[in-house]
Design a protein around this motif. Structure first.
Motif, PDB file in Angstrom:
ATOM      1  N   ASP A  65      36.687  52.366  44.674  1.00 26.94           N
ATOM      2  CA  ASP A  65      38.014  52.255  45.277  1.00 26.94           C
ATOM      3  C   ASP A  65      38.601  50.866  44.999  1.00 26.94           C
ATOM      4  OD1 ASP A  65      40.277  52.369  46.795  1.00 26.94           O
ATOM      5  OD2 ASP A  65      39.296  53.143  48.588  1.00 26.94           O
ATOM      6  N   THR A  66      39.235  50.731  43.868  1.00 33.14           N
ATOM      7  CA  THR A  66      39.775  49.431  43.463  1.00 33.14           C
ATOM      8  C   THR A  66      40.978  49.013  44.303  1.00 33.14           C
ATOM      9  OG1 THR A  66      41.100  50.533  41.770  1.00 33.14           O
ATOM     10  CG2 THR A  66      38.963  49.655  41.104  1.00 33.14           C
ATOM     11  N   ALA A  67      41.609  49.957  45.013  1.00 34.85           N
ATOM     12  CA  ALA A  67      42.748  49.600  45.866  1.00 34.85           C
ATOM     13  C   ALA A  67      42.312  48.650  46.980  1.00 34.85           C
ATOM     14  CB  ALA A  67      43.368  50.863  46.462  1.00 34.85           C
ATOM     15  N   ILE A  68      41.078  48.784  47.424  1.00 33.97           N
ATOM     16  CA  ILE A  68      40.552  47.897  48.465  1.00 33.97           C
ATOM     17  C   ILE A  68      40.510  46.455  47.974  1.00 33.97           C
ATOM     18  CG2 ILE A  68      38.475  47.328  49.788  1.00 33.97           C
ATOM     19  CD1 ILE A  68      39.923  49.721  50.891  1.00 33.97           C
ATOM     20  N   LEU A  69      40.270  46.295  46.670  1.00 32.61           N
ATOM     21  CA  LEU A  69      40.146  44.945  46.124  1.00 32.61           C
ATOM     22  C   LEU A  69      41.430  44.146  46.298  1.00 32.61           C
ATOM     23  CD1 LEU A  69      38.217  45.751  42.813  1.00 32.61           C
ATOM     24  CD2 LEU A  69      37.273  45.028  45.022  1.00 32.61           C
ATOM     25  N   ASP A  70      42.583  44.824  46.263  1.00 32.89           N
ATOM     26  CA  ASP A  70      43.861  44.119  46.421  1.00 32.89           C
ATOM     27  C   ASP A  70      44.003  43.488  47.803  1.00 32.89           C
ATOM     28  OD1 ASP A  70      44.822  44.719  43.866  1.00 32.89           O
ATOM     29  OD2 ASP A  70      45.392  46.738  44.513  1.00 32.89           O
ATOM     30  N   ILE A  71      43.263  44.030  48.793  1.00 28.93           N
ATOM     31  CA  ILE A  71      43.350  43.496  50.155  1.00 28.93           C
ATOM     32  C   ILE A  71      42.567  42.194  50.291  1.00 28.93           C
ATOM     33  CG2 ILE A  71      42.829  43.988  52.588  1.00 28.93           C
ATOM     34  CD1 ILE A  71      43.049  46.963  51.928  1.00 28.93           C
ATOM     35  N   GLN A 197      33.443  33.037  33.941  1.00 32.63           N
ATOM     36  CA  GLN A 197      33.336  31.879  33.063  1.00 32.63           C
ATOM     37  C   GLN A 197      32.934  32.254  31.643  1.00 32.63           C
ATOM     38  OE1 GLN A 197      30.581  29.278  35.085  1.00 32.63           O
ATOM     39  NE2 GLN A 197      32.149  28.464  36.478  1.00 32.63           N
ATOM     40  N   ARG A 198      32.154  33.308  31.499  1.00 36.71           N
ATOM     41  CA  ARG A 198      31.622  33.668  30.186  1.00 36.71           C
ATOM     42  C   ARG A 198      32.422  34.771  29.501  1.00 36.71           C
ATOM     43  NH1 ARG A 198      26.045  32.549  30.279  1.00 36.71           N
ATOM     44  NH2 ARG A 198      25.948  33.383  28.152  1.00 36.71           N
ATOM     45  N   GLY A 199      33.456  35.267  30.181  1.00 31.53           N
ATOM     46  CA  GLY A 199      34.321  36.248  29.546  1.00 31.53           C
ATOM     47  C   GLY A 199      33.808  37.680  29.557  1.00 31.53           C
ATOM     48  N   PHE A 200      32.790  37.994  30.381  1.00 34.64           N
ATOM     49  CA  PHE A 200      32.346  39.388  30.509  1.00 34.64           C
ATOM     50  C   PHE A 200      33.400  40.154  31.317  1.00 34.64           C
ATOM     51  CE2 PHE A 200      28.394  36.980  30.041  1.00 34.64           C
ATOM     52  CZ  PHE A 200      27.721  37.718  29.073  1.00 34.64           C
ATOM     53  N   SER A 201      33.783  41.305  30.844  1.00 33.06           N
ATOM     54  CA  SER A 201      34.812  42.078  31.554  1.00 33.06           C
ATOM     55  C   SER A 201      34.377  43.526  31.732  1.00 33.06           C
ATOM     56  CB  SER A 201      36.148  42.001  30.803  1.00 33.06           C
ATOM     57  OG  SER A 201      35.991  42.434  29.463  1.00 33.06           O
ATOM     58  N   TYR A 202      33.093  43.712  31.968  1.00 29.92           N
ATOM     59  CA  TYR A 202      32.555  45.066  32.089  1.00 29.92           C
ATOM     60  C   TYR A 202      33.214  45.828  33.241  1.00 29.92           C
ATOM     61  CZ  TYR A 202      28.748  43.082  29.255  1.00 29.92           C
ATOM     62  OH  TYR A 202      28.014  42.477  28.276  1.00 29.92           O
ATOM     63  N   GLN A 203      33.698  47.009  32.920  1.00 31.58           N
ATOM     64  CA  GLN A 203      34.239  47.916  33.925  1.00 31.58           C
ATOM     65  C   GLN A 203      33.518  49.258  33.782  1.00 31.58           C
ATOM     66  OE1 GLN A 203      36.170  47.225  36.332  1.00 31.58           O
ATOM     67  NE2 GLN A 203      36.917  45.194  35.725  1.00 31.58           N
ATOM     68  N   PRO A 204      33.196  49.932  34.873  1.00 31.72           N
ATOM     69  CA  PRO A 204      33.574  49.626  36.268  1.00 31.72           C
ATOM     70  C   PRO A 204      32.582  48.721  36.991  1.00 31.72           C
ATOM     71  CG  PRO A 204      32.525  51.758  36.188  1.00 31.72           C
ATOM     72  CD  PRO A 204      32.554  51.271  34.754  1.00 31.72           C
ATOM     73  N   PHE A 205      31.633  48.122  36.265  1.00 35.25           N
ATOM     74  CA  PHE A 205      30.625  47.294  36.926  1.00 35.25           C
ATOM     75  C   PHE A 205      31.261  46.147  37.700  1.00 35.25           C
ATOM     76  CE2 PHE A 205      27.895  43.417  36.463  1.00 35.25           C
ATOM     77  CZ  PHE A 205      27.002  43.736  37.468  1.00 35.25           C
ATOM     78  N   LYS A 206      32.307  45.530  37.141  1.00 32.89           N
ATOM     79  CA  LYS A 206      32.884  44.374  37.818  1.00 32.89           C
ATOM     80  C   LYS A 206      33.511  44.767  39.148  1.00 32.89           C
ATOM     81  CE  LYS A 206      35.018  40.022  36.734  1.00 32.89           C
ATOM     82  NZ  LYS A 206      35.530  39.167  35.657  1.00 32.89           N
ATOM     83  N   SER A 207      34.209  45.880  39.157  1.00 36.88           N
ATOM     84  CA  SER A 207      34.786  46.352  40.422  1.00 36.88           C
ATOM     85  C   SER A 207      33.680  46.686  41.421  1.00 36.88           C
ATOM     86  CB  SER A 207      35.652  47.590  40.178  1.00 36.88           C
ATOM     87  OG  SER A 207      36.722  47.286  39.328  1.00 36.88           O
ATOM     88  N   ARG A 208      32.631  47.310  40.917  1.00 33.81           N
ATOM     89  CA  ARG A 208      31.497  47.670  41.787  1.00 33.81           C
ATOM     90  C   ARG A 208      30.856  46.410  42.372  1.00 33.81           C
ATOM     91  NH1 ARG A 208      28.391  50.484  38.079  1.00 33.81           N
ATOM     92  NH2 ARG A 208      29.766  52.264  38.447  1.00 33.81           N
TER      93      ARG A 208
END
Length: 655
Positions: A65-71, A197-208
């Protein structure tokens, strides 16, 4: 022959010399802790908000639920987090598989296999499982410059998150319990920093990962597993503050930091005595948590959080007390402590090996070839005594504190003797936190330098907290400025048997101490006075005295008691007796000299001379005369009656 009564002529002389020789203490009150109910209420109100959010966060993670992240997170950070389309490599494709290895816990590397088995069946040792679940062993992988190492850490974190989508976890004690969860929060926060810092942008792991950080913040901020009046509550708050300070993009940062500081300062008010001594009677814990307090005070200033005056005063006293711990090196093995380094690393050079003098049993007061400067520092409200010689590097530490059950060993009135960081009379040290016969042994009186009662069970009663301590003392110095005096300690662990026991320490002359155990019992018992000697000691009896020597250094002891019945036990398994624990999960045999007395009233008087090259035992008559004088002085001081100090009730949620 060691006498216990004072001739008339010396009674008269003692009265004349008392004013000049001995400083008798004024009445010293007892340390009583009064909790702050306002902090408790604040913590309970926070729990009402954050515990429901913790439970809800599992669904957020399941549904990504990435909408929660905006809060909770700054929009700029989220846009950066969402950039790029790469995904976390599959664990089967990893080039570097992490291994679990933790100093003193898991010396043998534990290879990781995916999917990871996080259950308690993996290892019976609770310490192993706690640190395995903490994920702190991933820090070296996260800090690596090799992307393959970092990917290995990310895969372990991802596996942990996806394996823990319900609460409570089944057959996993440390998934959400003890300080493993607080340690893990910092690892998750560091993983986020590395990704940015290292530029990793893994999704959906980052949101998780972002959602799991929320999950941990909510849990730690609740009272679900918050261990009030315990070191682990401090760890909860310290790790929460540390993680939050590393999350500047977390929008609720100030709110949670304020809560954590309120809670942690209240915990610190309890875990120290008013003299600034840590109540868990382990020097290494005092040092560690005093260092943590230093960091917390600094972080509070940086966060514009007021530091209470009481905390500033305790902090100052705690650092002052640390100086006495460091007389024996970085730390020393009393309570749940082991040596922080090897003997060769911690000890100063003792010079060329010199055998103990062949005339060790001969008294010669003219043979004092080296000067001395014997001092004493007493903490009467905390139950600790440090007697130290700044020139000869002799250190004697005795303690009789019992304020809490955290890391508790039944060692009240026990003492140790070190010379130049070399152990002579020892405490057993720490073996393991895993429950076992060895665990029970090293926490029992049988493993310490105390009086024990034969054929009785060990009794650790919660109503006894506060009933151990220093009951009276008289301190002073001789004509050369060296410390001389007497200190009395007691505990209540044998009262259930109708037994009262007091231990008195006397220091009549340099390098000599006398231990007197006074026992008053309603029934006849056999009492044992135990002296645990460092491993590899050889014991030679001559003329009623015991000469104790070691093959690897020149220091020695001469021990003499008014009780003639004795035995020596070393490395016994039935029952366990005569074992020393030099480091975690390691055992070594050590001899125990035991004097035995029987009856309703017993009076053990044992003299110990601490031998160093160039310093022979003083004159017998001088020792006896000064000892009897000190005994008379101590007896003239009113004995303090100790009262029970209950551990405050844990903060309970008002859900």
């Amino acid at each position: 022959m060691i006498k216990t009564c004072l001739p008339l002529k010396w009674l008269i002389i003692s009265c004349l010399l008392l004013v000049f020789l001995v400083r008798i203490p004024s009445s010293f009150s007892q340390d009583i802790f009064i909790p702050d109910t306002k902090v408790k209420k604040f913590a309970q109100q926070a729990d009402l908000i954050y515990y429901p959010l913790f439970l809800a966060s599992f669904d957020w993670i399941k549904n990504n639920d990435t909408a929660i992240l905006d809060i909770y997170y700054a929009p700029g950070f989220l846009r950066k987090a969402a950039s790029g389309g790469s995904i976390l490599p599959d664990s089967s494709m990893l080039k570097i598989l992490p291994v679990f290895k933790q100093k003193n816990i898991s010396d043998k590397a534990f290879p990781i296999k995916f999917p990871i088995d996080w259950s308690d069946t993996v290892n019976p040792d609770p310490s192993w499982r706690l640190w395995f679940q903490s994920l702190t062993w991933l820090n070296s992988y996260l800090q690596s410059t090799n992307p393959d190492s970092v990917n290995g850490a990310f895969c372990v974190i991802n596996d942990w998150i996806l394996s823990h989508l319900t609460y409570p976890a089944t057959n996993e004690r440390f998934a959400y319990d003890d300080h493993a969860v607080a340690e893990r929060l910092v690892v998750l926060q560091r993983a986020l920093v590395v990704m940015n810092q290292r530029g990793f942008s893994y999704q959906p792991f980052k949101s998780r990962l972002l959602l799991s950080v929320l999950n941990h913040i909510f849990f730690i901020s609740s009272l679900e597993k918050y261990l009030c009046w315990h070191n682990h509550a401090i760890i909860f708050d310290e790790k929460l503050i540390t993680a939050l300070r590393g999350l500047p993009f977390f929008l609720k940062q100030d709110e949670f930091i304020r809560l954590a500081f309120h809670r942690v300062f209240e915990q610190y008010r309890f875990v120290y005595t008013s003299e600034g001594v840590h109540k868990e009677h382990s020097p290494c814990y005092h040092k560690d948590f005093s260092s943590t307090l230093t960091s917390l005070v600094q972080m509070a200033v940086q966060c514009n959080i007021p530091v209470p005056v009481s905390i500033k005063e305790l902090h100052k006293k705690a650092l002052e007390y640390t100086r006495y711990i460091e007389l024996l090196g970085n730390s020393f093995p009393v309570g749940d402590c082991s040596w922080p380094m090897t003997q060769s690393e911690r000890a100063s050079p003792v010079g060329k090996f010199i055998d103990a003098p062949k005339s060790a049993f001969v008294s010669d007061t003219n043979n004092q070839l080296v000067s001395s400067s014997q001092k004493c520092k007493l903490f009467p409200l905390s139950g600790w005594m440090y007697v130290y010689d700044t020139i000869q590097k002799i250190n004697i530490v005795a303690q009789s504190d019992f304020f809490s059950f955290s890391h508790y060993q039944q060692d009240e009135t026990s003492f140790i003797i070190h010379v130049d960081s070399v152990e002579l009379l020892i405490d057993p040290g720490l073996y393991s936190y895993a429950k076992s016969p060895v665990y029970s042994y090293y926490r029992s009186p049988r493993a310490h330098n105390v009086i024990t009662v034969a054929q009785t069970r060990d009794s650790v009663n919660s109503s006894n907290t506060g009933l151990s301590g220093i009951s009276r003392y008289s301190l002073g110095s001789d004509s050369t400025g060296n410390f001389t005096g007497g200190v009395e300690m007691t505990h209540a662990h044998y009262r259930y048997l109708g037994i009262e026991t007091y231990r008195q320490f006397f220091f009549p002359v340099e390098h000599t101490m006398i231990i007197r155990d006074i026992i008053d019992s309603k029934e006849k018992h056999t009492f044992n006075q135990l002296f645990h000697l460092a491993p590899n000691a050889t014991i030679t009896k001559k003329q009623g005295k015991f000469l104790v020597q070691w093959p690897n250094h020149p220091y020695y002891l001469i021990i003499e008691s008014n009780v003639k019945k004795h035995k020596i036990i070393q490395g016994s398994n039935k029952p366990l007796q005569g074992w020393y624990f030099p480091s975690f999960n390691k055992m070594a045999e050590n001899p125990v000299l035991i004097f035995q007395g029987k009856g309703k009233k017993c009076d053990f008087v044992t003299r110990i001379f601490i031998g160093i090259p160039g310093f022979l035992p003083p004159d017998e008559a001088e020792i006896v005369e000064k000892y009897l004088l000190l005994q008379s002085c101590l007896d003239s001081v009113k004995r303090k009656t100790l009262v029970h100090q209950h551990v405050p009730a844990r903060w309970k949620p008002n859900r």
